[in-house]
Design an enzyme around this catalytic site. Structure first.
Site, short mmCIF file in Angstrom:
data_model
loop_
_atom_site.label_atom_id
_atom_site.label_comp_id
_atom_site.label_asym_id
_atom_site.label_seq_id
_atom_site.Cartn_x
_atom_site.Cartn_y
_atom_site.Cartn_z
N HIS A 50 42.93 40.69 35.18
CA HIS A 50 41.75 41.47 36.01
C HIS A 50 40.48 41.83 35.12
O HIS A 50 40.94 42.86 34.28
CB HIS A 50 41.98 42.52 36.82
CG HIS A 50 42.62 42.12 38.16
ND1 HIS A 50 43.39 43.10 38.72
CD2 HIS A 50 43.12 40.94 38.56
CE1 HIS A 50 44.23 42.44 39.88
NE2 HIS A 50 43.91 41.20 39.51
N ASP A 76 36.66 41.44 38.30
CA ASP A 76 37.28 42.52 39.14
C ASP A 76 36.05 43.38 39.75
O ASP A 76 35.00 42.64 39.62
CB ASP A 76 38.12 43.33 38.18
CG ASP A 76 39.00 44.22 39.11
OD1 ASP A 76 39.15 43.89 40.28
OD2 ASP A 76 39.97 45.01 38.36
N HIS A 132 50.69 45.09 38.55
CA HIS A 132 49.37 45.51 38.15
C HIS A 132 49.63 47.10 37.85
O HIS A 132 50.34 47.75 38.12
CB HIS A 132 48.65 45.62 39.61
CG HIS A 132 47.10 45.84 39.49
ND1 HIS A 132 46.66 47.15 39.27
CD2 HIS A 132 46.16 45.22 39.37
CE1 HIS A 132 45.32 47.42 39.09
NE2 HIS A 132 44.94 45.88 39.27
N TYR A 143 34.21 44.72 45.78
CA TYR A 143 34.23 43.29 46.30
C TYR A 143 33.16 42.61 46.94
O TYR A 143 33.46 41.61 47.91
CB TYR A 143 35.76 43.22 47.00
CG TYR A 143 36.68 43.62 46.33
CD1 TYR A 143 37.44 42.43 45.39
CD2 TYR A 143 37.26 44.50 46.20
CE1 TYR A 143 38.56 42.66 44.53
CE2 TYR A 143 38.28 44.95 45.52
CZ TYR A 143 39.12 44.16 44.66
OH TYR A 143 39.94 44.24 43.84
C1 DNO Z 1 42.16 46.96 43.54
C2 DNO Z 1 43.08 45.93 43.03
C3 DNO Z 1 44.58 46.55 43.55
C4 DNO Z 1 45.59 45.52 43.33
C5 DNO Z 1 47.13 45.97 43.67
C6 DNO Z 1 48.05 44.99 43.05
O1 DNO Z 1 41.01 46.55 43.56
O2 DNO Z 1 43.19 45.74 41.65
O3 DNO Z 1 44.44 46.91 45.09
O4 DNO Z 1 45.38 44.32 43.96
O5 DNO Z 1 47.25 47.25 43.29
O6 DNO Z 1 49.03 44.92 43.76
#
Ligand code: DNO
Length: 357
Positions: free
Chosen positions: A274, A319, A207, A333
């Site tokens: 994402h 996302d 990521h 989220y």
């Molecule tokens: C946040 C996410 C991050 C992601 C990590 C992957 O919303 O996109 O926490 O899950 O960085 O390791």
């Protein structure tokens, strides 16, 4: 392409699997097991308990976001070999449970960061925002305090609480670590795990650093096209891939996200995407927006088109969403705005596909 949704197990999510099941076009979830301390092995029992729950709700569990990397691996300490062995054992157990993709990050000390979690937008919704000036004035102590006691509402999904007690010391450690040395630690990790990723049939997607700007003078290694090329070249296997996070990379207006989608997906190195939009509001400043192109600074059509035309065949999830319709929940989220995002992305995908067949 498979459309999935992020979900936090063990009653740790305001969104239910039953709700996710009803979002058109969503076939599975990306999960993590946050109650297992980073560095420990994920047992088959723990993995299968969550998988059964997900499958019983009519959804697939093929993606993990994330199996986090122990700080000793990132720092290149002698203890790293033990944590790498644990990581490989976790990979084996995940593979046995049918996992196809692991998303992780190599951000030192921290995961993602925003300076504001509930910025009111003109339409009455609220969204997360980032202001480089506020971030520069932030001290590790202030950040830890706000994360731990929830003041400033700065607790971010995905951060494990065990990071906090060591955070100031870890930040200090990196003040003497150059970008090149940090890349060596990454290569050591990748060279150890990627052969097993091949054996276990698991794609890895790193990521990007989120935001793509320096924080606490820590190394930043996945924040533009050149850095990504360097990262992917550390280990040439197709399993060493990128989680293309459009909102992270796209927060910097100098990053051409459709071009990145095209370049890295064409290499077959993007197992996971994402998709979200951000609105640039000034130098080093942005806030998150609805997914729609017209609401932010990114051209979502061009990104989806670039993925499709480059033969992308991985997982996509909407996302971060805004908080809308009075919903409360984990910042970024909630259910509603992410569900709207999934429908919009599915619509773009269908249009792009039909225009190109
Ligand atoms: C946040 C996410 C991050 C992601 C990590 C992957 O919303 O996109 O926490 O899950 O960085 O390791």
């Amino acid at each position: 392409m498979k459309m999935i949704f992020r979900w936090f197990p063990h009653g740790d999510d305001t969104v239910t699997l039953e709700q996710i099941r009803q979002i058109p076009g969503v076939s599975g979830v990306a999960v993590m097991l946050p109650h297992i301390p980073v560095g420990e092995v994920w047992s088959p029992e723990e993995i299968n308990a969550v998988k059964t729950e997900v499958n019983n709700a009519g959804l697939e569990m093929e993606v993990i976001e994330s199996v986090n990397i122990h700080e000793d691996i990132k720092q290149g300490l002698a203890t790293r070999d033990m944590y790498i062995q644990n990581y490989i054992e976790t990979m084996k157990n995940l593979s046995d449970a049918g996992i196809k993709c692991i998303c992780y990050n190599f951000m030192p000390v921290m995961d993602w960061y925003r300076s504001e979690l509930y910025m009111p937008l003109a339409d009455g919704s609220n969204a997360m925002a980032y202001n480089a000036k506020i971030a520069r004035e932030l001290t590790a102590d202030k950040m830890i305090k706000s994360m731990m006691d929830g003041s400033n509402n700065l607790s971010l999904p995905g951060w494990e609480p065990e990071r906090f007690p060591k955070m100031a010391k870890d930040i200090e450690f990196y003040q003497g670590v150059s970008q090149d040395e940090y890349f060596k630690n990454i290569k050591y990790f990748l060279d150890a795990i990627i052969p097993y990723a091949e054996e276990y049939d698991i794609d890895f997607g790193v990521h990007p650093d989120d935001p793509p700007y320096p924080m606490f003078n820590l190394p930043r290694v996945v924040n533009n096209a050149e850095a990504i090329r360097r990262y992917l070249a550390l280990n040439p296997s197709k399993r060493n891939g990128l989680t293309l996070c459009t909102g992270s990379l796209g927060a910097n207006p100098n990053n051409d996200v459709p071009a990145m989608a095209k370049e890295f997906a064409a290499l077959g190195k993007v197992p996971f995407v994402h998709l979200r939009n951000v609105l640039h509001t000034g130098e080093g400043e942005f806030h998150e927006s609805a997914h729609l192109s017209s609401d932010g600074s990114l051209d979502m059509f061009k990104i989806v088109e670039a993925l499709y035309k480059s033969g992308f065949d991985g997982y996509i999830r909407p996302d971060h969403g805004r908080m809308i319709w009075g919903e409360t929940g984990r910042p970024g989220y909630g259910l509603y705005d992410r569900a709207l995002g999934a429908c919009y992305i599915n619509g773009l995908w269908e249009a792009v596909k039909k225009l190109n067949t």
